[in-house]
Scaffold this motif. Structure first.
Motif, PDB file in Angstrom:
ATOM      1  N   ILE A 289      48.144  36.426  52.394  1.00  0.00           N
ATOM      2  CA  ILE A 289      46.834  35.771  52.287  1.00  0.00           C
ATOM      3  C   ILE A 289      45.774  36.569  53.044  1.00  0.00           C
ATOM      4  O   ILE A 289      44.636  36.726  52.577  1.00  0.00           O
ATOM      5  CB  ILE A 289      46.914  34.329  52.819  1.00  0.00           C
ATOM      6  N   PHE A 290      46.150  37.102  54.200  1.00  0.00           N
ATOM      7  CA  PHE A 290      45.217  37.903  54.996  1.00  0.00           C
ATOM      8  C   PHE A 290      44.785  39.148  54.233  1.00  0.00           C
ATOM      9  O   PHE A 290      43.589  39.484  54.169  1.00  0.00           O
ATOM     10  CB  PHE A 290      45.888  38.293  56.313  1.00  0.00           C
ATOM     11  N   LEU A 291      45.735  39.841  53.610  1.00  0.00           N
ATOM     12  CA  LEU A 291      45.401  41.021  52.811  1.00  0.00           C
ATOM     13  C   LEU A 291      44.553  40.649  51.601  1.00  0.00           C
ATOM     14  O   LEU A 291      43.636  41.389  51.216  1.00  0.00           O
ATOM     15  CB  LEU A 291      46.682  41.728  52.354  1.00  0.00           C
ATOM     16  N   LEU A 292      44.851  39.491  50.998  1.00  0.00           N
ATOM     17  CA  LEU A 292      44.089  39.046  49.839  1.00  0.00           C
ATOM     18  C   LEU A 292      42.633  38.788  50.212  1.00  0.00           C
ATOM     19  O   LEU A 292      41.710  39.160  49.470  1.00  0.00           O
ATOM     20  CB  LEU A 292      44.722  37.780  49.260  1.00  0.00           C
ATOM     21  N   VAL A 293      42.419  38.161  51.366  1.00  0.00           N
ATOM     22  CA  VAL A 293      41.050  37.893  51.818  1.00  0.00           C
ATOM     23  C   VAL A 293      40.308  39.197  52.082  1.00  0.00           C
ATOM     24  O   VAL A 293      39.135  39.348  51.712  1.00  0.00           O
ATOM     25  CB  VAL A 293      41.075  37.008  53.082  1.00  0.00           C
ATOM     26  N   ILE A 294      40.980  40.153  52.704  1.00  0.00           N
ATOM     27  CA  ILE A 294      40.350  41.448  52.989  1.00  0.00           C
ATOM     28  C   ILE A 294      39.954  42.157  51.694  1.00  0.00           C
ATOM     29  O   ILE A 294      38.888  42.777  51.601  1.00  0.00           O
ATOM     30  CB  ILE A 294      41.301  42.333  53.829  1.00  0.00           C
ATOM     31  N   ASP A 295      40.805  42.058  50.673  1.00  0.00           N
ATOM     32  CA  ASP A 295      40.517  42.728  49.401  1.00  0.00           C
ATOM     33  C   ASP A 295      39.415  42.028  48.623  1.00  0.00           C
ATOM     34  O   ASP A 295      38.576  42.679  47.992  1.00  0.00           O
ATOM     35  CB  ASP A 295      41.787  42.788  48.541  1.00  0.00           C
ATOM     36  N   LEU A 296      39.407  40.701  48.643  1.00  0.00           N
ATOM     37  CA  LEU A 296      38.472  39.948  47.811  1.00  0.00           C
ATOM     38  C   LEU A 296      37.104  39.766  48.449  1.00  0.00           C
ATOM     39  O   LEU A 296      36.109  39.618  47.741  1.00  0.00           O
ATOM     40  CB  LEU A 296      39.051  38.564  47.480  1.00  0.00           C
ATOM     41  N   TYR A 297      37.044  39.769  49.771  1.00  0.00           N
ATOM     42  CA  TYR A 297      35.772  39.477  50.432  1.00  0.00           C
ATOM     43  C   TYR A 297      34.650  40.433  50.033  1.00  0.00           C
ATOM     44  O   TYR A 297      33.541  39.979  49.720  1.00  0.00           O
ATOM     45  CB  TYR A 297      35.946  39.472  51.953  1.00  0.00           C
ATOM     46  N   PRO A 298      34.869  41.769  50.030  1.00  0.00           N
ATOM     47  CA  PRO A 298      33.751  42.658  49.640  1.00  0.00           C
ATOM     48  C   PRO A 298      33.240  42.396  48.225  1.00  0.00           C
ATOM     49  O   PRO A 298      32.034  42.486  47.967  1.00  0.00           O
ATOM     50  CB  PRO A 298      34.370  44.060  49.763  1.00  0.00           C
ATOM     51  N   ILE A 299      34.156  42.066  47.304  1.00  0.00           N
ATOM     52  CA  ILE A 299      33.737  41.810  45.923  1.00  0.00           C
ATOM     53  C   ILE A 299      32.921  40.529  45.848  1.00  0.00           C
ATOM     54  O   ILE A 299      31.862  40.475  45.201  1.00  0.00           O
ATOM     55  CB  ILE A 299      34.968  41.722  45.008  1.00  0.00           C
ATOM     56  N   ILE A 300      33.407  39.472  46.520  1.00  0.00           N
ATOM     57  CA  ILE A 300      32.674  38.200  46.508  1.00  0.00           C
ATOM     58  C   ILE A 300      31.319  38.354  47.177  1.00  0.00           C
ATOM     59  O   ILE A 300      30.296  37.851  46.677  1.00  0.00           O
ATOM     60  CB  ILE A 300      33.514  37.112  47.214  1.00  0.00           C
TER      61      ILE A 300
END
Length: 274
Positions: free
Chosen positions: A14-25
């Motif tokens: 989940i931590f890696l997912l947030v790091i990956d998705l945050y810049p796009i969002i």
């Protein structure tokens, strides 16, 4: 203990997912902000969907022409790459003929040549054939530079297609062409999707080749137009800049979300013997 390990693994994912998705969002949300909102902290949400940023991007960055040029070059190049790589990989892996190993080596050598090394000879070749500064010239270059990787992926995929199926088809009266179109293509859809997706991403996001071989505004591709727009207005018009960037990355993200399962299956198929 096992439950604790699973909990830690889930938290890490989940931590890696947030790091990956945050810049796009953050990028997408920022494209709807007004100029005044960029003074506020970067974590604040836009007060409303300010669509004028996209209007400015379409008008000033000439997104319509950029999208059309990029789409034409990408689609036509993918068609050529798929035709040549799928047939060549089939010939090398499933047909027995003298020199097949040499052909395999020759076609995969292109993967190890850096793109910038080829710029000068490609430029001279396009200049001599009067294809410089044209969409056709870009199609030729992209098709040739993308062929080696596509060929390599499909040879790995074809190796594990059962030979018994092809042999049975030949016994039943199928010639080599019917074997390819009726059997190999339906069984290789995951590999084809992977090749198409990787070729699409490579061409759609290219800046080096398209900027080197095209200078006229009417034939520019998306990433070149995006770079020019950011250079001209990026320091003072953040909203349209983010809108232009979003317009450039959304097609790639959408295509990957639609085809991600087949892409994963295609990439792993050549590594596991069926």
């Amino acid at each position: 203990m096992q439950r604790l390990g699973r909990g830690i693994l889930k938290f890490f994912i989940i931590f890696l997912l947030v790091i990956d998705l945050y810049p796009i969002i953050w990028l997408i949300l920022s494209s709807f902000k007004t100029s005044a909102e960029f003074i506020k902290p970067m974590f604040t949400l836009p007060e409303s969907l300010y669509l004028d940023n996209y209007t400015v991007a379409i008008e000033q960055a000439n997104l319509g022409v950029l999208f059309k040029n990029t789409l034409i070059v990408t689609v036509v190049s993918i068609i050529f790459v798929w035709i040549f790589s799928s047939t060549a990989a089939f010939a090398v892996t499933k047909m027995k003929w003298k020199g097949s190993n040499l052909a395999l080596l020759y076609l995969t050598m292109g993967m190890f040549i850096p793109a910038f090394v080829l710029l000068l000879p490609q430029f001279l070749l396009l200049q001599q054939t009067h294809l410089l500064n044209s969409l056709l010239g870009l199609i030729v270059v992209f098709s040739c530079t993308s062929l080696s990787m596509a060929f390599y992926l499909l040879t790995g995929f074809y190796k594990y297609l059962p030979d018994e199926i092809l042999e049975a088809a030949v016994i039943d009266g199928c010639d080599i062409y019917r074997c390819f179109f009726k059997i190999v293509i339906p069984l290789s859809l995951n590999g084809f999707v992977t090749v198409i997706m990787l070729t699409f991403v490579g061409i759609w996001n290219d800046l080096l080749i398209s900027q080197t071989f095209v200078s006229s505004n009417e034939n520019k591709m998306l990433q070149v137009g995006l770079a020019s727009f950011i250079d001209d207005r990026g320091n003072r018009e953040w909203g349209p800049t983010f809108a232009t960037i979003c317009a450039a990355i959304v097609p790639t993200l959408a295509l990957y979300l639609i085809l991600n399962r087949k892409i994963i299956d295609g990439l792993s198929a050549g590594a596991v013997k069926g």
